[in-house]
Motif scaffolding. Structure first.
Motif, PDB file in Angstrom:
ATOM      1  N   VAL A   1      42.352  -1.112  10.310  1.00  0.00           N
ATOM      2  CA  VAL A   1      43.566  -0.551  10.813  1.00  0.00           C
ATOM      3  C   VAL A   1      44.685  -0.380   9.853  1.00  0.00           C
ATOM      4  O   VAL A   1      45.511   0.511   9.842  1.00  0.00           O
ATOM      5  CB  VAL A   1      44.160  -1.630  11.867  1.00  0.00           C
ATOM      6  CG1 VAL A   1      45.602  -1.453  12.318  1.00  0.00           C
ATOM      7  CG2 VAL A   1      43.379  -1.678  13.121  1.00  0.00           C
TER       8      VAL A   1
ATOM      9  N   GLU B   1      46.013   4.227   8.304  1.00  0.00           N
ATOM     10  CA  GLU B   1      47.185   4.324   8.978  1.00  0.00           C
ATOM     11  C   GLU B   1      47.246   5.638   9.781  1.00  0.00           C
ATOM     12  O   GLU B   1      48.064   5.675  10.893  1.00  0.00           O
ATOM     13  CB  GLU B   1      48.437   4.054   8.028  1.00  0.00           C
ATOM     14  CG  GLU B   1      48.501   2.666   7.198  1.00  0.00           C
ATOM     15  CD  GLU B   1      49.619   2.692   6.370  1.00  0.00           C
ATOM     16  OE1 GLU B   1      50.457   3.556   6.403  1.00  0.00           O
ATOM     17  OE2 GLU B   1      49.871   1.718   5.621  1.00  0.00           O
TER      18      GLU B   1
ATOM     19  N   LYS C   1      43.206   3.661  17.148  1.00  0.00           N
ATOM     20  CA  LYS C   1      44.042   2.173  16.890  1.00  0.00           C
ATOM     21  C   LYS C   1      44.177   1.245  18.200  1.00  0.00           C
ATOM     22  O   LYS C   1      43.793   0.038  18.011  1.00  0.00           O
ATOM     23  CB  LYS C   1      45.475   2.392  16.403  1.00  0.00           C
ATOM     24  CG  LYS C   1      45.411   2.959  14.979  1.00  0.00           C
ATOM     25  CD  LYS C   1      46.729   3.314  14.444  1.00  0.00           C
ATOM     26  CE  LYS C   1      47.000   4.054  13.194  1.00  0.00           C
ATOM     27  NZ  LYS C   1      48.612   4.194  13.088  1.00  0.00           N
TER      28      LYS C   1
ATOM     29  N   GLU D   1      46.188   7.322  17.523  1.00  0.00           N
ATOM     30  CA  GLU D   1      46.987   6.180  18.403  1.00  0.00           C
ATOM     31  C   GLU D   1      45.660   5.593  19.144  1.00  0.00           C
ATOM     32  O   GLU D   1      45.645   4.421  19.479  1.00  0.00           O
ATOM     33  CB  GLU D   1      48.254   6.302  19.032  1.00  0.00           C
ATOM     34  CG  GLU D   1      49.454   6.659  18.128  1.00  0.00           C
ATOM     35  CD  GLU D   1      49.768   5.505  17.272  1.00  0.00           C
ATOM     36  OE1 GLU D   1      49.476   4.413  17.696  1.00  0.00           O
ATOM     37  OE2 GLU D   1      49.802   5.818  15.934  1.00  0.00           O
TER      38      GLU D   1
ATOM     39  N   THR E   1      40.681  -0.285  18.650  1.00  0.00           N
ATOM     40  CA  THR E   1      40.412  -1.380  17.699  1.00  0.00           C
ATOM     41  C   THR E   1      41.343  -2.604  17.923  1.00  0.00           C
ATOM     42  O   THR E   1      40.828  -3.767  17.737  1.00  0.00           O
ATOM     43  CB  THR E   1      40.951  -0.943  16.271  1.00  0.00           C
ATOM     44  OG1 THR E   1      40.138   0.735  16.161  1.00  0.00           O
ATOM     45  CG2 THR E   1      40.565  -1.662  15.005  1.00  0.00           C
ATOM     46  N   LYS E   2      42.764  -2.320  18.277  1.00  0.00           N
ATOM     47  CA  LYS E   2      43.352  -3.409  18.689  1.00  0.00           C
ATOM     48  C   LYS E   2      42.839  -4.334  19.900  1.00  0.00           C
ATOM     49  O   LYS E   2      42.908  -5.449  19.727  1.00  0.00           O
ATOM     50  CB  LYS E   2      44.944  -3.309  18.650  1.00  0.00           C
ATOM     51  CG  LYS E   2      45.364  -2.735  17.597  1.00  0.00           C
ATOM     52  CD  LYS E   2      46.841  -2.286  17.561  1.00  0.00           C
ATOM     53  CE  LYS E   2      47.419  -1.941  16.187  1.00  0.00           C
ATOM     54  NZ  LYS E   2      48.664  -1.080  16.513  1.00  0.00           N
TER      55      LYS E   2
END
Length: 128
Positions: A96, A100, A107, A104, A110-111
């Motif tokens: 992550v 950068e 991300k 989105e 992944t989060k």
């Protein structure tokens, strides 16, 4: 995700406590849902994704087999899963931070995976 699903599959047959079995099975199902979301995203970008390296898979399987041969208790399973989740969280956070410019959507997935792994560690602490 593939490593997580594989690791859960490797230990499920040894689990004695039904609450641990249930939590691991639920976590595996959540991993598979995220895997489907990732596949949709990969298809969108005409990407095949990648498999975990053969060395990574082999080392994980060797560690699991050795530990389970020595002691196939729920405590050992919880310890193995905790180690794997912590390693996954570490690498996912590195990715992550490294990528950068990733979308989105990528991300977010992944989060959510990080959150899933962190919650599993919390949920299985009683078995350590």
């Amino acid at each position: 995700i593939k490593m997580g699903v594989s690791s859960i599959d490797d230990v499920l047959k040894y689990v004695d406590a039904e609450p641990l079995r249930h939590r691991l099975a639920d976590c595996k199902a959540e991993h598979e849902k995220l895997e489907q979301e990732i596949q949709v995203l990969l298809d969108k970008y005409h990407d095949d994704g990648k498999e975990p390296s053969a060395m990574t898979k082999a080392m994980a399987q060797i560690k699991t087999n050795l530990k389970m041969a020595m002691n196939s208790s729920d405590e050992t399973i919880a310890s193995l899963m905790t180690d794997g989740c912590n390693m996954g969280v570490k690498y996912l956070n590195q990715y992550v931070n490294e990528y950068e410019a990733a979308s989105e959507e990528a991300k977010d997935i992944t989060k959510r995976l990080i959150n899933l792994e962190e919650n599993l560690v919390i949920d299985i602490r009683d078995f350590l």
